[in-house]
Design a protein around this motif. Sequence first.
Motif, PDB file in Angstrom:
ATOM      1  N   GLY A 223     -22.997  50.111 -56.921  1.00 18.27           N
ATOM      2  CA  GLY A 223     -21.684  50.042 -57.291  1.00 18.27           C
ATOM      3  C   GLY A 223     -20.889  50.198 -55.570  1.00 18.27           C
ATOM      4  N   ARG A 224     -22.031  50.237 -54.182  1.00 15.38           N
ATOM      5  CA  ARG A 224     -21.874  50.469 -53.158  1.00 15.38           C
ATOM      6  C   ARG A 224     -22.391  49.447 -52.517  1.00 15.38           C
ATOM      7  NH1 ARG A 224     -21.964  56.064 -52.682  1.00 15.38           N
ATOM      8  NH2 ARG A 224     -23.118  57.164 -53.838  1.00 15.38           N
ATOM      9  N   GLU A 225     -21.452  49.479 -50.844  1.00 12.61           N
ATOM     10  CA  GLU A 225     -21.954  48.122 -49.817  1.00 12.61           C
ATOM     11  C   GLU A 225     -23.509  47.402 -50.362  1.00 12.61           C
ATOM     12  OE1 GLU A 225     -20.451  48.213 -46.169  1.00 12.61           O
ATOM     13  OE2 GLU A 225     -18.763  49.196 -46.865  1.00 12.61           O
ATOM     14  N   LYS A 226     -23.285  46.526 -49.792  1.00  8.50           N
ATOM     15  CA  LYS A 226     -25.376  46.295 -50.087  1.00  8.50           C
ATOM     16  C   LYS A 226     -25.454  46.706 -49.214  1.00  8.50           C
ATOM     17  CE  LYS A 226     -27.343  41.578 -49.049  1.00  8.50           C
ATOM     18  NZ  LYS A 226     -28.153  40.259 -48.649  1.00  8.50           N
ATOM     19  N   VAL A 227     -27.579  46.967 -49.763  1.00 10.86           N
ATOM     20  CA  VAL A 227     -28.284  47.352 -48.570  1.00 10.86           C
ATOM     21  C   VAL A 227     -29.353  47.095 -48.936  1.00 10.86           C
ATOM     22  CG1 VAL A 227     -26.845  50.199 -48.586  1.00 10.86           C
ATOM     23  CG2 VAL A 227     -29.058  49.339 -50.392  1.00 10.86           C
ATOM     24  N   ASP A 228     -30.739  47.124 -47.354  1.00  7.62           N
ATOM     25  CA  ASP A 228     -31.472  46.555 -47.734  1.00  7.62           C
ATOM     26  C   ASP A 228     -32.609  47.733 -48.053  1.00  7.62           C
ATOM     27  OD1 ASP A 228     -34.418  45.987 -47.397  1.00  7.62           O
ATOM     28  OD2 ASP A 228     -33.597  44.563 -44.947  1.00  7.62           O
TER      29      ASP A 228
ATOM     30  N   ILE B 100      -3.145  57.801 -46.348  1.00  5.77           N
ATOM     31  CA  ILE B 100      -3.747  57.764 -47.806  1.00  5.77           C
ATOM     32  C   ILE B 100      -4.276  55.598 -48.014  1.00  5.77           C
ATOM     33  CG2 ILE B 100      -3.169  57.047 -50.320  1.00  5.77           C
ATOM     34  CD1 ILE B 100      -1.166  59.311 -49.878  1.00  5.77           C
ATOM     35  N   ALA B 101      -5.567  55.617 -48.370  1.00 10.56           N
ATOM     36  CA  ALA B 101      -6.397  54.766 -47.969  1.00 10.56           C
ATOM     37  C   ALA B 101      -6.783  53.883 -49.732  1.00 10.56           C
ATOM     38  CB  ALA B 101      -6.541  54.700 -46.512  1.00 10.56           C
ATOM     39  N   GLU B 102      -7.676  52.752 -49.888  1.00 14.21           N
ATOM     40  CA  GLU B 102      -7.788  52.060 -50.805  1.00 14.21           C
ATOM     41  C   GLU B 102      -9.748  52.399 -50.316  1.00 14.21           C
ATOM     42  OE1 GLU B 102     -10.675  49.386 -52.385  1.00 14.21           O
ATOM     43  OE2 GLU B 102      -9.904  49.263 -50.370  1.00 14.21           O
ATOM     44  N   SER B 103     -10.280  52.732 -51.234  1.00 12.06           N
ATOM     45  CA  SER B 103     -11.199  53.576 -50.633  1.00 12.06           C
ATOM     46  C   SER B 103     -12.416  52.164 -50.595  1.00 12.06           C
ATOM     47  CB  SER B 103     -12.437  53.740 -51.639  1.00 12.06           C
ATOM     48  OG  SER B 103     -12.425  53.228 -52.878  1.00 12.06           O
ATOM     49  N   PHE B 104     -12.595  51.271 -50.039  1.00  8.42           N
ATOM     50  CA  PHE B 104     -13.103  49.859 -49.838  1.00  8.42           C
ATOM     51  C   PHE B 104     -12.894  49.909 -48.776  1.00  8.42           C
ATOM     52  CE2 PHE B 104     -13.994  48.860 -54.277  1.00  8.42           C
ATOM     53  CZ  PHE B 104     -15.845  48.783 -54.131  1.00  8.42           C
ATOM     54  N   VAL B 105     -11.488  49.815 -47.894  1.00 12.25           N
ATOM     55  CA  VAL B 105     -11.792  49.499 -46.532  1.00 12.25           C
ATOM     56  C   VAL B 105     -11.783  50.926 -45.887  1.00 12.25           C
ATOM     57  CG1 VAL B 105      -9.252  48.682 -45.078  1.00 12.25           C
ATOM     58  CG2 VAL B 105      -8.987  48.037 -47.855  1.00 12.25           C
ATOM     59  N   ALA B 106     -11.191  51.404 -46.305  1.00 17.01           N
ATOM     60  CA  ALA B 106     -11.598  53.535 -45.973  1.00 17.01           C
ATOM     61  C   ALA B 106     -13.489  52.932 -45.240  1.00 17.01           C
ATOM     62  CB  ALA B 106     -11.650  54.660 -47.008  1.00 17.01           C
ATOM     63  N   ARG B 107     -14.386  52.889 -45.795  1.00 16.26           N
ATOM     64  CA  ARG B 107     -15.997  52.763 -46.552  1.00 16.26           C
ATOM     65  C   ARG B 107     -16.107  52.268 -45.231  1.00 16.26           C
ATOM     66  NH1 ARG B 107     -18.415  52.756 -51.618  1.00 16.26           N
ATOM     67  NH2 ARG B 107     -17.888  50.518 -51.830  1.00 16.26           N
ATOM     68  N   ARG B 108     -15.316  50.983 -44.786  1.00 17.71           N
ATOM     69  CA  ARG B 108     -15.744  50.741 -43.664  1.00 17.71           C
ATOM     70  C   ARG B 108     -15.030  50.873 -42.430  1.00 17.71           C
ATOM     71  NH1 ARG B 108     -17.767  45.495 -44.327  1.00 17.71           N
ATOM     72  NH2 ARG B 108     -18.052  44.594 -46.520  1.00 17.71           N
ATOM     73  N   LEU B 109     -13.802  51.675 -42.642  1.00 20.18           N
ATOM     74  CA  LEU B 109     -13.725  52.133 -41.151  1.00 20.18           C
ATOM     75  C   LEU B 109     -13.849  53.285 -40.695  1.00 20.18           C
ATOM     76  CD1 LEU B 109      -9.909  50.995 -41.749  1.00 20.18           C
ATOM     77  CD2 LEU B 109     -11.552  50.383 -40.427  1.00 20.18           C
TER      78      LEU B 109
ATOM     79  N   LEU C 202     -13.094  43.003 -49.845  1.00 21.89           N
ATOM     80  CA  LEU C 202     -14.380  42.554 -50.366  1.00 21.89           C
ATOM     81  C   LEU C 202     -13.886  40.801 -49.706  1.00 21.89           C
ATOM     82  CD1 LEU C 202     -13.100  43.241 -54.192  1.00 21.89           C
ATOM     83  CD2 LEU C 202     -14.767  44.094 -52.456  1.00 21.89           C
ATOM     84  N   GLU C 203     -13.795  40.957 -48.066  1.00 23.85           N
ATOM     85  CA  GLU C 203     -13.900  39.198 -48.029  1.00 23.85           C
ATOM     86  C   GLU C 203     -13.676  39.946 -46.039  1.00 23.85           C
ATOM     87  OE1 GLU C 203      -9.932  39.465 -48.690  1.00 23.85           O
ATOM     88  OE2 GLU C 203     -11.020  39.324 -50.385  1.00 23.85           O
ATOM     89  N   TRP C 204     -14.338  39.684 -45.799  1.00 25.81           N
ATOM     90  CA  TRP C 204     -14.348  39.053 -44.253  1.00 25.81           C
ATOM     91  C   TRP C 204     -15.007  37.520 -43.434  1.00 25.81           C
ATOM     92  CZ3 TRP C 204     -17.293  42.416 -47.009  1.00 25.81           C
ATOM     93  CH2 TRP C 204     -19.231  41.970 -46.554  1.00 25.81           C
ATOM     94  N   ARG C 205     -14.616  38.066 -42.190  1.00 24.19           N
ATOM     95  CA  ARG C 205     -15.941  37.352 -41.781  1.00 24.19           C
ATOM     96  C   ARG C 205     -16.631  36.989 -40.349  1.00 24.19           C
ATOM     97  NH1 ARG C 205     -11.811  32.637 -38.239  1.00 24.19           N
ATOM     98  NH2 ARG C 205     -11.267  31.975 -40.510  1.00 24.19           N
ATOM     99  N   LYS C 206     -17.459  36.526 -40.386  1.00 26.19           N
ATOM    100  CA  LYS C 206     -18.803  37.105 -39.855  1.00 26.19           C
ATOM    101  C   LYS C 206     -19.309  35.633 -38.741  1.00 26.19           C
ATOM    102  CE  LYS C 206     -22.822  39.198 -39.647  1.00 26.19           C
ATOM    103  NZ  LYS C 206     -23.776  40.473 -40.572  1.00 26.19           N
ATOM    104  N   ASN C 207     -19.110  36.108 -37.983  1.00 25.14           N
ATOM    105  CA  ASN C 207     -19.251  34.227 -36.776  1.00 25.14           C
ATOM    106  C   ASN C 207     -19.024  33.134 -37.187  1.00 25.14           C
ATOM    107  OD1 ASN C 207     -21.436  36.382 -35.724  1.00 25.14           O
ATOM    108  ND2 ASN C 207     -23.077  35.220 -37.317  1.00 25.14           N
ATOM    109  N   GLY C 208     -17.701  33.144 -37.872  1.00 24.96           N
ATOM    110  CA  GLY C 208     -16.572  32.637 -37.784  1.00 24.96           C
ATOM    111  C   GLY C 208     -16.942  31.561 -38.680  1.00 24.96           C
TER     112      GLY C 208
END
Length: 655
Positions: free
Chosen positions: A238-243, A171-180, A32-38
């Motif tokens: 319930g999903r990743e942020k969308v425009d 066998i992976a956690e859904s949030f991570v798998a959805r990004r991958l 649920l977190e990541w780094r973008k542009n530092g």
Amino acid sequence: MRFLLLLLIILSLPVLAQESIVFGVHSKTAPLEWRKNGVDQGFNVELMNRIGQLTNKRIIVRRKSFQQLVKDVHNPNSDIDVIAVVSPVNLDRKLSQSDPIYATHARAYTLQGKALINNWADLVGKRVAIKIGAFVDVYLSGYPQNFERVDVDLYETGFQQLISNQVDVVIAESFVARRLLPLYPSVRSSSDALIYGDFNFVGNVKKTLLMYKINEALRQLKLSGEYDKLVNKWFGIGREKVDLTSNEQRMLSVAMLVALVCAVGMVYTGFISASLRRHTKALDAELIQRRRIEAEIFELSKQFQSVLDGIPNGVTIVNQDLQHLWSNDNNIHLLDSDEFYYVDNDVFKLKGAVLDVLSTQKSFTADMRYQQQCWQLQIHPIAADQVVILLEESTEQHHLRQANEEASRLASLGELSAGIAHEINNPTGLIVHAVALFTSAMKDLTPAARHYQKQNPFWLIAGLNPDIAIEELQYSCGSIEEGAKRISRIVNDLKRYAMPHIANEYTQVCLNDVVQVALRLTASQTKFHQITPTLCEPSPKIEGDAQQLHQVLINLIQNACHACSEQSGSIVIETHVEGDKAILSITDNGCGMDSATLTRITEPFFTTRRNEGGSGLGLSVCSKIIKEHQGEMQMLSSVGKGTRIRLTFALESQD
């Protein structure tokens, strides 16, 4: 200068005095977190910053590996206060943890096209990638594992190994798998949720009070609705942020394109439908025509089959393994019978005959015998490994052919024999008369010759001593007389062969009596052989001439004696009744006859004993006598196995 330095120190005192919370963050693709542009960002980072504001604490974010964060949170002396982890719903942690932040789950992922995973049992025997320390790892530590576990440091490592066929399942956690998944298009989700878990903030063992404050701040955010705003900001229902705006525009464009495609598709579909209707009508008409033709062919096939089944002859199609592909079942049993053999008594083998025809691709025709019947066998090749076998009974044709051949011979021989008999009888009579005169004269001249010899001791007759010469003359006269009588007997047999017989002179004759008389008259010849008469009682009776029947049986017994050796010869004479027929048969174990001899054995003047004085008329006369009695003579013989002659007559009613 001093004033400015003092002012900076005063302004910095509150900051230095403010307590901080060190938030450990996973350095690579955290859930649920990541780094973008530092810049650190994400749901957990923003939530933790908001909790820091509510607890009046400064949030310090430190990035480490996931394994190091897990070690640090268990270490009382570490520089990490709180981390965000996923815990299985059915597992209690010993560390202090916050209220659930967000629900998640883990499922199985495989390559596209592989079988779905419906439950844990589908993993048996497979290579399964498990991230070390993840909530899946924690969950599986309490359960038996019936699969081959492959430990990886990251879920992304597991996806890479899946693509390179080093593992079968991840066998992976859904949030991570959805990004991958967008990065690995050949990987797909292959199961429903296998493990359920919650995101929590987990604190260091010494941070129980701090975790209490975090929970209070978290509850305050939930009650105020600010938590829901964060969820909607980062996950969006319930999903990743969308425009949504741009998404709506894209969806509208897609919808218009789909509508256009649908319109074109409807027009094309209408055209295709009309074309299909035309083709359908044509196909229906063709189908009706084909069904009508099939019905006609079926009816014709039934008629053809009826014709084939009605043929009395056997028709069979077999392959090289003798499998019956088709047959009308008429007389086909003969092909497998041991009594079905060639007319020359050679053994018939269907397998060899079929293979010969297939190898040469030439038709085969042979005359056969079965019991008392004659058959014609034809085998024709119809394919590389198939033949058609035709069986036709030819008993009547065979008898007619024999009768025709014999009639032809009789016609010529009858005319010939009449002339020969007349021409031979006259000189034969003169010879007999002259020999009788010579014999009487020799008796009268013998005393005179002896008297003259006494007066002339050196007197010779034809260069011989008179006594020897007279003895030779007497022997020569006997030989001439015997030869003349034999010529006379042959002439009489020939005359009998050519002369028709008057059938109205027949009387009732017992076959057993015929056998007894014949055995008495041939006793001097049969004494060297084993004779076995098997006579049925009461004796079969027929209409005929007893003397002629005696002649037939005597001739047959003599022939059997000539064919058998004196040491082991065996002759069986049998009478019996079959229905309305009286049967007389004679069987020997002699030398037998080949097919060529058997074919000509009843021809006049044909004999195999020409050197022993055989005239060749014996069996010819016998055959003629039997035919005059409306009987039938059948001969079966094999070289080295003996001969069996069967005489069949019409049975007279028993008194």
